[in-house]
Design a protein around this motif. Structure first.
Motif, mmCIF file in Angstrom:
data_model
loop_
_atom_site.group_PDB
_atom_site.id
_atom_site.type_symbol
_atom_site.label_atom_id
_atom_site.label_comp_id
_atom_site.label_asym_id
_atom_site.label_seq_id
_atom_site.Cartn_x
_atom_site.Cartn_y
_atom_site.Cartn_z
ATOM 1 N N LYS A 180 1.003 -0.955 0.218
ATOM 2 C CA LYS A 180 0.532 0.042 -0.354
ATOM 3 C C LYS A 180 0.917 1.371 0.446
ATOM 4 C CE LYS A 180 -4.125 -1.453 2.100
ATOM 5 N NZ LYS A 180 -4.687 -0.410 3.589
ATOM 6 N N ALA A 193 2.079 4.914 1.375
ATOM 7 C CA ALA A 193 2.691 5.518 2.137
ATOM 8 C C ALA A 193 1.141 7.472 2.190
ATOM 9 C CB ALA A 193 3.711 5.728 3.249
ATOM 10 N N ARG A 232 -0.364 8.882 4.908
ATOM 11 C CA ARG A 232 -0.722 9.910 5.087
ATOM 12 C C ARG A 232 0.363 10.332 5.058
ATOM 13 N NH1 ARG A 232 -3.851 9.331 9.476
ATOM 14 N NH2 ARG A 232 -4.426 7.017 9.053
ATOM 15 N N LEU A 266 1.560 12.919 3.356
ATOM 16 C CA LEU A 266 2.031 13.032 1.430
ATOM 17 C C LEU A 266 2.383 14.074 1.377
ATOM 18 C CD1 LEU A 266 3.485 10.945 -0.639
ATOM 19 C CD2 LEU A 266 1.212 10.633 -1.497
ATOM 20 N N LYS A 275 4.521 16.821 3.361
ATOM 21 C CA LYS A 275 6.523 15.431 2.912
ATOM 22 C C LYS A 275 6.303 16.334 2.003
ATOM 23 C CE LYS A 275 8.362 11.207 2.348
ATOM 24 N NZ LYS A 275 8.208 9.818 2.010
#
Length: 79
Positions: free
Chosen positions: A8, A10, A12, A14, A17
């Motif tokens: 999966k 990532a 959360r 993202l 970041k």
């Protein structure tokens, strides 16, 4: 894990970041563009103005324009 399953992504955090990464790049590029403009455009322009006004005589320039008849409200000398 079997051969047919995928990991999966990532999701959360993202956005934050990627935003930090792109803001750092944008900030660096904007500083580089500003420094490039300063040294490629404004510094030579300031130097050219300084060189021009080093030997500029406004009175002499005015007299030359007056003799050429540039001004409507100023008569040439001798009239």
């Amino acid at each position: 894990m079997s051969a047919g399953t995928l990991v999966k992504p990532a999701m959360r955090g993202l956005l934050g970041k990627r935003l930090r990464f792109h803001l750092a790049i944008a900030f660096t590029l904007s500083l580089a563009a500003a420094a490039g403009f300063k040294f490629a455009v404004t510094e030579p322009r300031k130097q050219a103005y300084a060189e021009f006004y080093k030997n500029y005589d406004a009175i002499k320039e005015f007299e030359a324009m007056r003799e050429a008849g540039v001004f409507q409200s100023v008569r040439p000398k001798g009239q």
